[in-house]
Design a protein around this motif. Structure first.
Motif, PDB file in Angstrom:
ATOM      1  N   SER A   1       0.836  -1.208   0.000  1.00 49.92           N
ATOM      2  CA  SER A   1       0.000   0.000   0.000  1.00 49.92           C
ATOM      3  C   SER A   1       0.871   1.258   0.000  1.00 49.92           C
ATOM      4  O   SER A   1       0.600   2.213  -0.739  1.00 49.92           O
ATOM      5  CB  SER A   1      -0.922  -0.019   1.211  1.00 49.92           C
ATOM      6  OG  SER A   1      -1.682   1.151   1.270  1.00 49.92           O
ATOM      7  N   ARG A   2       1.910   1.262   0.843  1.00 50.75           N
ATOM      8  CA  ARG A   2       2.830   2.410   0.872  1.00 50.75           C
ATOM      9  C   ARG A   2       3.537   2.574  -0.463  1.00 50.75           C
ATOM     10  O   ARG A   2       3.716   3.691  -0.951  1.00 50.75           O
ATOM     11  CB  ARG A   2       3.866   2.241   1.991  1.00 50.75           C
ATOM     12  CG  ARG A   2       3.359   2.653   3.360  1.00 50.75           C
ATOM     13  CD  ARG A   2       4.477   2.804   4.394  1.00 50.75           C
ATOM     14  NE  ARG A   2       5.447   1.714   4.408  1.00 50.75           N
ATOM     15  CZ  ARG A   2       5.266   0.537   5.004  1.00 50.75           C
ATOM     16  NH1 ARG A   2       4.124   0.287   5.611  1.00 50.75           N
ATOM     17  NH2 ARG A   2       6.211  -0.380   4.988  1.00 50.75           N
ATOM     18  N   ALA A   3       3.941   1.472  -1.068  1.00 53.62           N
ATOM     19  CA  ALA A   3       4.617   1.530  -2.367  1.00 53.62           C
ATOM     20  C   ALA A   3       3.685   2.110  -3.426  1.00 53.62           C
ATOM     21  O   ALA A   3       4.102   2.926  -4.254  1.00 53.62           O
ATOM     22  CB  ALA A   3       5.099   0.149  -2.782  1.00 53.62           C
ATOM     23  N   SER A   4       2.427   1.716  -3.390  1.00 55.59           N
ATOM     24  CA  SER A   4       1.448   2.229  -4.353  1.00 55.59           C
ATOM     25  C   SER A   4       1.241   3.732  -4.184  1.00 55.59           C
ATOM     26  O   SER A   4       1.243   4.480  -5.164  1.00 55.59           O
ATOM     27  CB  SER A   4       0.121   1.495  -4.192  1.00 55.59           C
ATOM     28  OG  SER A   4      -0.827   1.993  -5.112  1.00 55.59           O
ATOM     29  N   LEU A   5       1.071   4.165  -2.941  1.00 61.67           N
ATOM     30  CA  LEU A   5       0.906   5.606  -2.684  1.00 61.67           C
ATOM     31  C   LEU A   5       2.146   6.389  -3.111  1.00 61.67           C
ATOM     32  O   LEU A   5       2.045   7.441  -3.739  1.00 61.67           O
ATOM     33  CB  LEU A   5       0.625   5.852  -1.202  1.00 61.67           C
ATOM     34  CG  LEU A   5      -0.755   5.448  -0.710  1.00 61.67           C
ATOM     35  CD1 LEU A   5      -0.834   5.553   0.810  1.00 61.67           C
ATOM     36  CD2 LEU A   5      -1.817   6.305  -1.360  1.00 61.67           C
ATOM     37  N   THR A   6       3.314   5.855  -2.784  1.00 64.99           N
ATOM     38  CA  THR A   6       4.569   6.510  -3.156  1.00 64.99           C
ATOM     39  C   THR A   6       4.703   6.570  -4.673  1.00 64.99           C
ATOM     40  O   THR A   6       5.077   7.619  -5.234  1.00 64.99           O
ATOM     41  CB  THR A   6       5.771   5.762  -2.544  1.00 64.99           C
ATOM     42  OG1 THR A   6       5.621   5.758  -1.120  1.00 64.99           O
ATOM     43  CG2 THR A   6       7.083   6.418  -2.918  1.00 64.99           C
ATOM     44  N   ALA A   7       4.386   5.477  -5.356  1.00 62.94           N
ATOM     45  CA  ALA A   7       4.481   5.451  -6.815  1.00 62.94           C
ATOM     46  C   ALA A   7       3.571   6.498  -7.446  1.00 62.94           C
ATOM     47  O   ALA A   7       3.981   7.205  -8.380  1.00 62.94           O
ATOM     48  CB  ALA A   7       4.132   4.057  -7.341  1.00 62.94           C
ATOM     49  N   HIS A   8       2.350   6.630  -6.929  1.00 66.92           N
ATOM     50  CA  HIS A   8       1.430   7.623  -7.482  1.00 66.92           C
ATOM     51  C   HIS A   8       1.890   9.050  -7.181  1.00 66.92           C
ATOM     52  O   HIS A   8       1.752   9.942  -8.028  1.00 66.92           O
ATOM     53  CB  HIS A   8       0.008   7.370  -6.986  1.00 66.92           C
ATOM     54  CG  HIS A   8      -0.646   6.231  -7.688  1.00 66.92           C
ATOM     55  ND1 HIS A   8      -0.544   4.937  -7.254  1.00 66.92           N
ATOM     56  CD2 HIS A   8      -1.374   6.188  -8.824  1.00 66.92           C
ATOM     57  CE1 HIS A   8      -1.200   4.149  -8.086  1.00 66.92           C
ATOM     58  NE2 HIS A   8      -1.704   4.879  -9.050  1.00 66.92           N
ATOM     59  N   ASP A   9       2.439   9.264  -5.999  1.00 69.22           N
ATOM     60  CA  ASP A   9       2.983  10.589  -5.671  1.00 69.22           C
ATOM     61  C   ASP A   9       4.138  10.940  -6.608  1.00 69.22           C
ATOM     62  O   ASP A   9       4.208  12.053  -7.140  1.00 69.22           O
ATOM     63  CB  ASP A   9       3.473  10.640  -4.221  1.00 69.22           C
ATOM     64  CG  ASP A   9       2.351  10.656  -3.203  1.00 69.22           C
ATOM     65  OD1 ASP A   9       1.180  10.901  -3.587  1.00 69.22           O
ATOM     66  OD2 ASP A   9       2.637  10.422  -2.017  1.00 69.22           O
ATOM     67  N   ILE A  10       5.034   9.987  -6.804  1.00 69.35           N
ATOM     68  CA  ILE A  10       6.182  10.222  -7.690  1.00 69.35           C
ATOM     69  C   ILE A  10       5.698  10.443  -9.118  1.00 69.35           C
ATOM     70  O   ILE A  10       6.192  11.342  -9.820  1.00 69.35           O
ATOM     71  CB  ILE A  10       7.189   9.060  -7.610  1.00 69.35           C
ATOM     72  CG1 ILE A  10       7.820   9.010  -6.215  1.00 69.35           C
ATOM     73  CG2 ILE A  10       8.266   9.198  -8.681  1.00 69.35           C
ATOM     74  CD1 ILE A  10       8.643   7.755  -5.961  1.00 69.35           C
ATOM     75  N   ALA A  11       4.721   9.651  -9.560  1.00 72.40           N
ATOM     76  CA  ALA A  11       4.190   9.811 -10.918  1.00 72.40           C
ATOM     77  C   ALA A  11       3.632  11.211 -11.128  1.00 72.40           C
ATOM     78  O   ALA A  11       3.858  11.831 -12.170  1.00 72.40           O
ATOM     79  CB  ALA A  11       3.114   8.761 -11.191  1.00 72.40           C
ATOM     80  N   SER A  12       2.929  11.723 -10.137  1.00 70.38           N
ATOM     81  CA  SER A  12       2.391  13.082 -10.235  1.00 70.38           C
ATOM     82  C   SER A  12       3.510  14.114 -10.375  1.00 70.38           C
ATOM     83  O   SER A  12       3.434  15.031 -11.192  1.00 70.38           O
ATOM     84  CB  SER A  12       1.534  13.386  -9.002  1.00 70.38           C
ATOM     85  OG  SER A  12       1.021  14.685  -9.063  1.00 70.38           O
ATOM     86  N   LEU A  13       4.557  13.941  -9.586  1.00 72.70           N
ATOM     87  CA  LEU A  13       5.704  14.852  -9.672  1.00 72.70           C
ATOM     88  C   LEU A  13       6.431  14.726 -11.011  1.00 72.70           C
ATOM     89  O   LEU A  13       6.858  15.733 -11.593  1.00 72.70           O
ATOM     90  CB  LEU A  13       6.664  14.594  -8.514  1.00 72.70           C
ATOM     91  CG  LEU A  13       6.116  14.928  -7.130  1.00 72.70           C
ATOM     92  CD1 LEU A  13       7.034  14.375  -6.047  1.00 72.70           C
ATOM     93  CD2 LEU A  13       5.922  16.425  -6.978  1.00 72.70           C
ATOM     94  N   VAL A  14       6.544  13.500 -11.508  1.00 74.67           N
ATOM     95  CA  VAL A  14       7.177  13.278 -12.812  1.00 74.67           C
ATOM     96  C   VAL A  14       6.374  13.981 -13.906  1.00 74.67           C
ATOM     97  O   VAL A  14       6.946  14.634 -14.790  1.00 74.67           O
ATOM     98  CB  VAL A  14       7.327  11.767 -13.105  1.00 74.67           C
ATOM     99  CG1 VAL A  14       7.654  11.504 -14.567  1.00 74.67           C
ATOM    100  CG2 VAL A  14       8.402  11.160 -12.207  1.00 74.67           C
ATOM    101  N   LEU A  15       5.040  13.862 -13.853  1.00 77.56           N
ATOM    102  CA  LEU A  15       4.198  14.532 -14.842  1.00 77.56           C
ATOM    103  C   LEU A  15       4.350  16.051 -14.768  1.00 77.56           C
ATOM    104  O   LEU A  15       4.420  16.725 -15.796  1.00 77.56           O
ATOM    105  CB  LEU A  15       2.735  14.132 -14.659  1.00 77.56           C
ATOM    106  CG  LEU A  15       2.400  12.695 -15.032  1.00 77.56           C
ATOM    107  CD1 LEU A  15       0.964  12.361 -14.619  1.00 77.56           C
ATOM    108  CD2 LEU A  15       2.602  12.463 -16.510  1.00 77.56           C
ATOM    109  N   ASP A  16       4.405  16.593 -13.550  1.00 78.81           N
ATOM    110  CA  ASP A  16       4.612  18.033 -13.387  1.00 78.81           C
ATOM    111  C   ASP A  16       5.951  18.467 -13.967  1.00 78.81           C
ATOM    112  O   ASP A  16       6.032  19.469 -14.686  1.00 78.81           O
ATOM    113  CB  ASP A  16       4.548  18.429 -11.904  1.00 78.81           C
ATOM    114  CG  ASP A  16       3.161  18.312 -11.308  1.00 78.81           C
ATOM    115  OD1 ASP A  16       2.170  18.167 -12.065  1.00 78.81           O
ATOM    116  OD2 ASP A  16       3.058  18.355 -10.064  1.00 78.81           O
TER     117      ASP A  16
END
Length: 103
Positions: A63-78
């Motif tokens: 669950s933590r990995a999933s949340l972290t991955a989505h947070d990082i993905a958002s930053l990568v898109l930005d």
């Protein structure tokens, strides 16, 4: 796009809409390879960053990995959007924001 069983993921519709809109500008299927390659590289980066979390044996690791991955993905898109905007400005295309076809 990868299929999950007999169903496409919800994000597939968003991708198809964007690809169709790109087609109105003359972007062809062969041009989309660069977008897919970029997405694959960015996803590999995210997977590399969250891999240590997945290796943990704790109950909430996935669950933590999933949340972290989505947070990082958002930053990568930005970051990706900002870099493209900067490169367009460097190429002399600064000014007004995105416009639709014919606009």
């Amino acid at each position: 796009m990868l299929r999950s069983g007999r169903h496409y993921p919800p994000e597939a519709l968003e991708a198809v809409r964007a690809i169709a809109a790109l087609g109105r500008y003359g972007v062809q299927a062969r041009h989309l390879r660069v977008l897919r390659a970029s997405a694959e590289r960015e996803t590999a980066l995210i997977e590399q960053v969250v891999a240590p979390i997945l290796r943990q044996r704790s109950p909430g690791a996935r669950s933590r990995a999933s949340l972290t991955a989505h947070d990082i993905a958002s930053l990568v898109l930005d970051a990706h959007a900002a870099l493209i905007a900067m490169m367009l400005a460097d190429a002399g295309f600064s000014g007004a924001g995105p416009a639709g076809p014919g606009g």
